[in-house]
Design an enzyme around this catalytic site. Structure first.
Site, PDB file in Angstrom:
ATOM      1  N   ASP A  29      48.508  32.718  46.873  1.00 34.31           N
ATOM      2  CA  ASP A  29      48.091  31.508  47.581  1.00 34.31           C
ATOM      3  C   ASP A  29      48.939  30.306  47.169  1.00 34.31           C
ATOM      4  OD1 ASP A  29      45.789  33.438  46.935  1.00 34.31           O
ATOM      5  OD2 ASP A  29      45.010  32.388  48.674  1.00 34.31           O
ATOM      6  N   TYR A  70      51.485  28.730  54.016  1.00 35.24           N
ATOM      7  CA  TYR A  70      50.464  27.869  54.635  1.00 35.24           C
ATOM      8  C   TYR A  70      51.024  27.085  55.821  1.00 35.24           C
ATOM      9  CZ  TYR A  70      47.156  29.175  51.047  1.00 35.24           C
ATOM     10  OH  TYR A  70      46.311  29.904  50.247  1.00 35.24           O
ATOM     11  N   ASN A 130      45.566  36.163  54.755  1.00 33.50           N
ATOM     12  CA  ASN A 130      45.113  35.655  56.058  1.00 33.50           C
ATOM     13  C   ASN A 130      46.054  34.588  56.622  1.00 33.50           C
ATOM     14  OD1 ASN A 130      43.770  34.424  53.696  1.00 33.50           O
ATOM     15  ND2 ASN A 130      43.080  32.904  55.181  1.00 33.50           N
ATOM     16  N   HIS A 131      46.757  33.863  55.747  1.00 32.40           N
ATOM     17  CA  HIS A 131      47.691  32.852  56.260  1.00 32.40           C
ATOM     18  C   HIS A 131      48.979  33.470  56.803  1.00 32.40           C
ATOM     19  CE1 HIS A 131      45.567  29.114  55.349  1.00 32.40           C
ATOM     20  NE2 HIS A 131      45.064  29.769  54.313  1.00 32.40           N
ATOM     21  N   HIS A 166      44.671  41.083  49.294  1.00 30.70           N
ATOM     22  CA  HIS A 166      44.475  39.635  49.312  1.00 30.70           C
ATOM     23  C   HIS A 166      43.029  39.234  49.039  1.00 30.70           C
ATOM     24  CE1 HIS A 166      45.320  35.501  50.003  1.00 30.70           C
ATOM     25  NE2 HIS A 166      44.423  35.428  50.974  1.00 30.70           N
ATOM     26  N   HIS A 210      33.129  30.156  47.640  1.00 27.56           N
ATOM     27  CA  HIS A 210      34.155  30.255  48.667  1.00 27.56           C
ATOM     28  C   HIS A 210      34.541  31.719  48.888  1.00 27.56           C
ATOM     29  CE1 HIS A 210      36.503  27.851  51.283  1.00 27.56           C
ATOM     30  NE2 HIS A 210      37.666  28.294  50.855  1.00 27.56           N
ATOM     31  N   HIS A 211      34.556  32.129  50.139  1.00 32.46           N
ATOM     32  CA  HIS A 211      34.924  33.505  50.519  1.00 32.46           C
ATOM     33  C   HIS A 211      33.969  34.553  49.946  1.00 32.46           C
ATOM     34  CE1 HIS A 211      38.459  31.827  52.263  1.00 32.46           C
ATOM     35  NE2 HIS A 211      39.077  31.578  51.143  1.00 32.46           N
ATOM     36  N   HIS A 248      43.265  34.848  47.477  1.00 32.12           N
ATOM     37  CA  HIS A 248      42.340  34.338  48.497  1.00 32.12           C
ATOM     38  C   HIS A 248      41.392  33.265  47.974  1.00 32.12           C
ATOM     39  CE1 HIS A 248      40.747  34.351  52.463  1.00 32.12           C
ATOM     40  NE2 HIS A 248      39.650  35.016  52.223  1.00 32.12           N
ATOM     41  N   HIS A 277      40.638  30.420  45.541  1.00 34.06           N
ATOM     42  CA  HIS A 277      41.583  29.570  44.818  1.00 34.06           C
ATOM     43  C   HIS A 277      41.070  29.274  43.414  1.00 34.06           C
ATOM     44  CE1 HIS A 277      43.088  28.160  49.007  1.00 34.06           C
ATOM     45  NE2 HIS A 277      43.394  29.413  48.735  1.00 34.06           N
TER      46      HIS A 277
HETATM   47 FE   LIG Z   1      43.591  33.641  51.729  1.00 29.91          FE
END
Ligand SMILES: [Fe+2]
Length: 447
Positions: free
Chosen positions: A167, A199, A233-234, A318, A327-328, A355, A357
């Site tokens: 990331d 990103y 995912n990015h 990831h 988060h996530h 993924h 952070h």
């Molecule tokens: Fe991610």
């Protein structure tokens, strides 16, 4: 073959006790250290780190990755902005006058209103192991020269040091992460990148010029040591509203990997051997259910691994399978249900993900007993299970994940909303050290 806590490495332990927090006890630690959680901005496009190399059509965004299953090959990639130029890489061993050449291919792509430069990929095969090579790309007055060192031939007690970044993005903090990695005295020899690269998709229309700035940013390291790629995912860049419905288009044009060598049918999942490690790369964002191409490849892959040759079995993906941050939360759950029994049966040592952070290390746990009706759906200690490490904050513009689920679940050994990069330092077939850039250390060995 499971790992267990030990205090065998007294040198590291002593340093750790003096300087830092050391992760030697079991479980349940939430670090009070939180890095500045102000959002970091992307560096301006005219920043030094994004500088275009001088000269007409000069090769830029040079980066390398492992180019052969066994470790004795390198894929060199670069972009020429103005015209195709040459696809050829010249290369020679440090102690040799003989220059060899490898031809490659050039590809381009369009993304909305962006047209890429000429993206070259040349695969160098049959290199000597454990050897320094120089290489040169470009023609005429705009050649550029770099070097790399091939790994030792795979073997059980071959020490090797991997770096880990996830990331990353291209903020001022991203630059700090890369600089810290470069300056780390542990000296990572190859970088395992756990997804989410540039990103660029955070910009309007996924401004692909930000893929180019990112390529120039990482060149200072990625041209000299292989970066082993995992898609996040990015990298999906799926945006049908602007006519872009081919997932992973920029990523798969820019980053080639040797997937066919491991009998994979997609660059999004593949495996390589490197020193004493067998590394399996999986795709969290490609179909992975039963009967899918990724599944069919994966279930043949694990039985192939010869642990007497490569005792360290490592998986990169990831999205983490165990994550106690808000988060996530649970995004990796379906993949866990699908693959965890395999990871346990084949005694995978470590699964690295990004993924989220932040940093988190799990206990050695599994959660594979549930059968819909028996209610057995809690993770339990399991010496055959992997340790899960999330290392997902290279410093990108989205900031840190500081919010954690409370209380800390018993499967979570250590979590900290900060880090940068990690070092996975294999000493021999029995021992490794995982070091976090914030200087927390986890010492492990095999039984
Ligand atoms: Fe991610």
């Amino acid at each position: 073959m499971g790992l267990k806590w030990v205090s065998a490495d007294f040198v590291y332990l002593l340093v750790g006790l003096i300087l830092i927090a050391v992760e030697i006890c079991n479980g349940g630690i939430t670090s009070s250290f939180v890095r500045n959680d102000d959002l970091s901005l992307d560096m301006p496009v005219d920043s030094d780190v994004f500088r275009v190399p001088p000269g007409y059509n000069a090769p830029q965004q040079v980066h390398i990755t492992q180019g052969a299953y066994e470790g004795n090959g390198v894929i060199v990639s670069w972009i020429t902005p103005d015209e195709p130029g040459s696809n050829t890489v010249l290369y020679w061993a440090e102690d040799s006058e003989l220059k060899n050449s490898a031809d490659g291919i050039v590809v381009t792509y369009k993304y909305f209103n962006y047209t890429s430069g000429y993206i070259h990929h040349s695969s160098i095969k049959n290199l000597e192991f454990d050897t320094k090579y120089y290489y040169e790309v470009g023609i005429g007055n705009t050649t550029r020269q770099f070097w790399f060192i091939t790994p030792p031939k795979a073997g059980p007690d071959v020490p090797y040091t991997f770096g880990l970044i996830g990331d990353l993005g291209q903020t001022f903090d991203s630059n700090g992460t890369l600089t810290h990695y470069e300056l780390n005295p542990a000296k990572g020899q190859t970088l395992l990148f756990v997804g989410d690269l540039s990103y660029a998709d955070d910009y309007p229309f996924h401004d692909n010029n930000r893929w180019d700035t990112w390529g120039r940013f990482i060149e200072r390291n990625a041209a000299y040591q292989p970066w082993i790629w995992t898609a996040g995912n990015h990298e999906i860049d799926f945006d049908p509203e602007i006519g872009e419905s081919e997932p992973f288009k920029p990523y798969t044009h820019r980053f080639f990997v040797p997937y066919r060598e491991s009998e994979s049918t997609s660059p999004l999942w593949y495996s390589i051997k490197r020193a004493s490690a067998y590394i399996i790369v999986m795709s969290s964002y490609s179909a992975y259910g039963k009967y899918t191409p990724q599944y069919k490849w994966f279930i043949k892959e694990l039985p192939k691994v010869n642990r007497t040759e490569t005792p360290w079995l490592v998986v990169l993906m990831h999205s983490p399978l165990y994550n106690s941050y808000v988060h996530h939360y649970m995004e990796g759950e379906t993949m866990r249900v699908m693959y965890e029994p395999w990871f346990v049966e084949y005694k995978v040592d470590i699964i690295f993900a990004g993924h989220v952070h932040a940093y988190e290390r799990s206990e050695r746990v599994s959660n594979v007993a549930y059968n819909v009706v028996n209610g057995l759906c809690t993770p339990i200690r399991d010496h055959s299970a992997p340790v899960y490490i999330t290392i997902g904050d290279g410093g990108n513009l989205e900031g840190l994940a500081t919010e954690m689920t409370e209380p800390q679940p018993s499967y979570s050994a250590y979590r900290e909303a900060s880090f940068g990069h990690g070092i996975f330092d294999i000493k021999n077939k029995d021992a490794c050290l995982f070091q976090l850039a914030s200087q927390s250390r986890w010492i492990c060995c095999r039984s």
